[in-house]
Design a protein around this motif. Structure first.
Motif, PDB file in Angstrom:
ATOM      1  N   ALA A   1       0.835  -1.208   0.000  1.00 43.44           N
ATOM      2  CA  ALA A   1       0.000   0.000   0.000  1.00 43.44           C
ATOM      3  C   ALA A   1       0.862   1.247   0.000  1.00 43.44           C
ATOM      4  CB  ALA A   1      -0.928  -0.021   1.213  1.00 43.44           C
ATOM      5  N   PHE A   2       1.909   1.268   0.803  1.00 45.40           N
ATOM      6  CA  PHE A   2       2.827   2.413   0.794  1.00 45.40           C
ATOM      7  C   PHE A   2       3.438   2.613  -0.588  1.00 45.40           C
ATOM      8  CE2 PHE A   2       3.225   2.162   5.522  1.00 45.40           C
ATOM      9  CZ  PHE A   2       3.099   3.508   5.806  1.00 45.40           C
ATOM     10  N   GLU A   3       3.897   1.538  -1.194  1.00 52.19           N
ATOM     11  CA  GLU A   3       4.546   1.640  -2.503  1.00 52.19           C
ATOM     12  C   GLU A   3       3.592   2.184  -3.553  1.00 52.19           C
ATOM     13  OE1 GLU A   3       7.829  -1.957  -1.929  1.00 52.19           O
ATOM     14  OE2 GLU A   3       5.897  -2.385  -2.850  1.00 52.19           O
ATOM     15  N   GLN A   4       2.334   1.720  -3.537  1.00 51.14           N
ATOM     16  CA  GLN A   4       1.356   2.211  -4.497  1.00 51.14           C
ATOM     17  C   GLN A   4       0.991   3.665  -4.223  1.00 51.14           C
ATOM     18  OE1 GLN A   4      -2.053  -0.352  -5.169  1.00 51.14           O
ATOM     19  NE2 GLN A   4      -0.798  -2.204  -4.984  1.00 51.14           N
ATOM     20  N   TRP A   5       0.883   4.018  -2.949  1.00 51.46           N
ATOM     21  CA  TRP A   5       0.532   5.395  -2.608  1.00 51.46           C
ATOM     22  C   TRP A   5       1.644   6.358  -3.004  1.00 51.46           C
ATOM     23  CZ3 TRP A   5       2.232   9.456   0.440  1.00 51.46           C
ATOM     24  CH2 TRP A   5       1.296  10.485   0.661  1.00 51.46           C
ATOM     25  N   LEU A   6       2.887   5.956  -2.783  1.00 48.54           N
ATOM     26  CA  LEU A   6       4.032   6.823  -3.069  1.00 48.54           C
ATOM     27  C   LEU A   6       4.362   6.911  -4.554  1.00 48.54           C
ATOM     28  CD1 LEU A   6       6.317   5.735  -0.108  1.00 48.54           C
ATOM     29  CD2 LEU A   6       5.435   8.049  -0.469  1.00 48.54           C
TER      30      LEU A   6
END
Length: 234
Positions: free
Chosen positions: A208-213
């Motif tokens: 989720a962090f990777e997709q958000w960033l």
């Protein structure tokens, strides 16, 4: 899932091959928007004191330290952090300006059980509610779970600190409960709310962090999908 021992009692699941974890090191953790560096009073102290001064005394309401009357008091506090046995402090460096704009610390480090806490989360106005603030949290989590391979990552806050509670939930921490009247600080009583992320939850949280960033998630500096929304869809 529990196991049943030879006496017919429920016991915790086996942790195969468990070994004591390594104590966190004073490493540099690099992202696209910021980096974390070992907190150094000569290098970061004045920058942080100046950045925090822009927020006024309200920045320190829910922290056990501060506000600091002058830079020397703040530098002394940095010394105390670096001298605390189970604490590893980091400065958050804005990649574009090269200036320190906040701090994160690993505290209450328990190598034997693979557990630690993120604490002394102090973000200056320049850092609050920015991509950098989220990336800084992600960089430290990645280090804890992917490099050090700890099992448990904690977040605690005053139960009345609404912004901290909301931040924990947004970042993927799960609320575990409230410890009543556990602390007296600044002449006040404090109920403490506990949150955690454990290793089996980390893979989805990391995705989720990777997709958000990802740059594709932003248009004109605004996010298209929120972090919690992305995580819930995984």
């Amino acid at each position: 899932m529990a196991n049943i021992n030879e006496f017919g009692q429920e016991v915790g699941a086996d942790v195969d091959g468990w070994t004591t974890r390594v104590f966190p090191q004073e490493v540099v953790l690099k992202g696209n928007h910021c980096r974390l560096e070992p907190l150094d009073k000569e290098k970061h102290g004045l920058q942080l004191f100046s950045a925090y001064a822009k927020a006024g005394q309200r920045l320190w309401t829910y922290l056990p330290v501060g506000p600091f009357n002058n830079v020397d008091e703040y530098l002394q506090f940095i010394d105390e952090l670096n001298e605390t046995e189970d604490t590893v402090p980091y400065a958050i460096i804005h990649e574009r300006t090269g200036c320190a704009v906040g701090t994160l610390c690993l505290i209450r480090i328990d190598e034997a059980n693979g557990s630690l806490e993120v604490g002394y989360v102090v973000f200056s106005p320049e850092l609050q509610k920015t991509v950098i603030a989220t990336e800084a949290q992600f960089l430290l989590m990645k280090y804890v779970f992917d490099v050090l391979q700890y099992r448990r990552y904690e977040w605690k806050c005053d139960s009345l600190n609404g912004p901290s509670r909301r931040a924990a939930m947004r970042l993927g921490f799960k609320h575990e409960g409230t410890f009543r009247q556990v602390v007296v600080y600044k002449g006040r009583t404090r109920d403490t709310q506990w949150f955690s992320i454990i290793d089996k939850e980390w893979m989805n949280i990391r995705k989720a962090f990777e997709q958000w960033l990802d740059g594709e998630n932003f248009e004109d500096g605004r996010q298209k999908r929120g972090l919690a929304t992305i995580r819930e869809g995984l």
